[in-house]
Design an enzyme around this catalytic site. Structure first.
Site, PDB file in Angstrom:
ATOM      1  N   HIS A 154      32.971  35.455  39.094  1.00 43.01           N
ATOM      2  CA  HIS A 154      33.461  36.775  38.714  1.00 43.01           C
ATOM      3  C   HIS A 154      32.899  37.254  37.383  1.00 43.01           C
ATOM      4  CE1 HIS A 154      36.640  37.260  41.848  1.00 43.01           C
ATOM      5  NE2 HIS A 154      36.460  35.946  41.926  1.00 43.01           N
ATOM      6  N   ASP A 361      30.244  42.105  30.778  1.00 47.74           N
ATOM      7  CA  ASP A 361      31.286  41.935  31.786  1.00 47.74           C
ATOM      8  C   ASP A 361      30.654  41.728  33.148  1.00 47.74           C
ATOM      9  OD1 ASP A 361      33.983  41.744  32.400  1.00 47.74           O
ATOM     10  OD2 ASP A 361      34.486  43.670  31.502  1.00 47.74           O
TER      11      ASP A 361
END
Length: 471
Positions: A154, A361
């Site tokens: 992720h 991110d």
């Protein structure tokens, strides 16, 4: 259909038969609900008891266990979050390596695999999530588990020049090769992984696109995680809270800028606060007409680095408000607590600007949630960091460099001045991308590829020594 077994560091809490809201939790829950299966992982409790607790809701069994204090300190606080998290977010300066913590990380992965094995059936599909569990497949293979096993990362995957700072990087990456399918958020991440495999260990990209390295054959792919846009729209429309654009008098509409992040140094919060202050200084005509709401719930409060970032933010927020606020205007609202999902979607809908500027991110679902929550007839503007995975898809956002304070200030000014026609065009373009790569597409594509990929026969993993170098 074969049963699905999901393994993640944490299992989402269960309340009245419902999992906690959030992209990962929603995606996993929907996948499990379709096929039935098990969600296995840490309960979040620190206890000496190693027993597994099981609760079945519908056709899903939630199987959780506690970690003892040593395992929590070494596996979770240690190697996972003091080594892997900063390195994978390109923050070598914040990383530390401790051999005992790495041993604890490997020990807990082995323990979790042993606890899972009795719960498995021969045709189960096993889906592992995130950086805490990189060695999990190798531990399963050592136990004789031959099921299909997929892994999804992720967070970002760093280039080899950064990854090799971790002393046992070679051993760690070898363990990834025991998965049948490895999923990444973006093509940048996948290419960084392939670069490591081909440069560092002379892995081979086969004619069918699969990889062979360390004697294992497997596939790596890009599966950007999405959201459920219709659910977000319904939540946003149903919001009945009091935080809407506020009128200071009958002639002036005060607009909101909003950011929602976990309190983490990767989110660029300090840089964002400085950019907002620069915006008010360079464009004083916006003063009293705009308010910035930053929601940042505490994260890993027992880790010193996170205590430091909280202190920095509180100091910066106090500085901005002390210097610029007036009796009838507070420019910055910094809230160090969580809010329910309906409230957040409602706040997004009524905010003129979504300010999403992480330093790095994997994806950042807040960016997608902000867009999906907007009123199509009067949408807000997304200001988005180029270093968020979402920037690869949401190209109609105002893309900024979070290290450029003035550039972010100028983007805020442009967003607040943007005419309705341009706002609508940008919104519609981003919504097409969000619908095309929604949460269902992420889940279904990954599981389809995992079920259909046929790897070459793999030898059983052997127990090896785990000696590693010191930094």
């Amino acid at each position: 259909m074969s049963r699905l077994v999901v393994v993640s560091n944490r299992v989402a809490p269960i309340k009245a038969g419902k999992v906690a809201a959030g992209g990962l939790a929603v995606g996993i829950h929907d996948a499990l609900r379709q096929s039935g299966g098990i969600w296995f992982g840490w309960s979040g409790e620190v206890s000496a008891s190693p027993d597994i607790g099981c609760e079945t809701v519908g056709n899903i069994t939630y199987a959780t266990l506690a970690l003892n204090k040593r395992d929590y300190d070494q596996y979770y606080r240690g190697f996972s979050n003091a080594t892997l998290w900063p390195i994978f977010h390109y923050r070598i300066d914040l990383a530390r390596y401790n051999r005992e913590e790495y041993e604890g990380y490997r020990r807990v992965n082995a323990m979790l695999a042993e606890k899972l094995k009795p719960l498995l059936k021969p045709d189960d599909i096993i889906w592992i999530h995130d950086y805490h569990l990189i060695p999990f497949a190798e531990e399963c293979r050592r136990l004789g588990i031959r099921n299909r096993i997929g892994f999804f990362l992720h967070i970002p995957f760093p280039p080899p020049e950064i990854l090799t700072v971790i002393p046992p990087h070679n051993e760690l990456l070898r363990t990834l090769c025991y998965y049948d399918l490895i999923g990444f958020q973006t093509d940048t991440d996948r290419l960084a992984f392939q670069d490591y495999m081909t440069r560092e260990v002379r892995g081979v990209i086969e004619a069918d696109g699969s990889l062979t390295a360390y004697g294992q054959n497997f596939r790596a792919g890009v599966f950007p995680i999405g959201v459920v846009p219709e659910e977000i729209r319904e939540l946003a429309e149903s919001y009945k809270g009091r935080r809407r654009p506020m009128r200071r008098n009958t002639d002036v509409l005060r607009k909101n800028i909003i950011s929602v992040d976990r309190l983490d140094y990767s989110k660029g919060l300090v840089e964002r606060f400085k950019a907002y202050e620069a915006f008010l200084d360079r464009f004083p005509e916006h003063r009293r007409l705009v308010e910035f709401i930053q929601i940042a719930p505490t994260s890993r409060s027992d880790v010193k680095t996170y205590q430091t970032i909280r202190q920095q933010l509180e100091s910066e927020a106090g500085h901005i408000n002390g210097r610029l606020s007036d009796l009838d205007w507070t420019p910055l609202h910094y809230l160090n607590k969580s809010h329910d999902r309906r409230t957040l979607m409602g706040l997004f809908r009524y905010a003129a600007v979504g300010f999403v500027t992480p330093l790095r991110d994997g994806m950042n679902l807040v960016a997608k949630e902000y867009v999906a929550s907007q009123n199509p007839e009067d949408p807000g503007v997304l200001v988005l960091s180029r270093f968020a995975g979402a920037a690869k898809e949401l190209t109609s956002a105002l893309i900024v460099n979070p290290y450029d304070c003035i550039g972010m200030a100028e983007a805020l000014d442009r967003a607040l001045r943007m005419p309705l026609a341009e706002r609508k065009d940008r919104y519609e373009h981003m919504m097409r991308a969000i619908r095309a790569a929604d949460l269902d597409a992420w889940r279904d594509t990954f599981l389809r590829d995992l079920r259909t990929f046929s790897s070459r026969p793999r030898p059983a993993a052997k127990k090896t020594s785990r000696g590693v170098m010191k930094l």
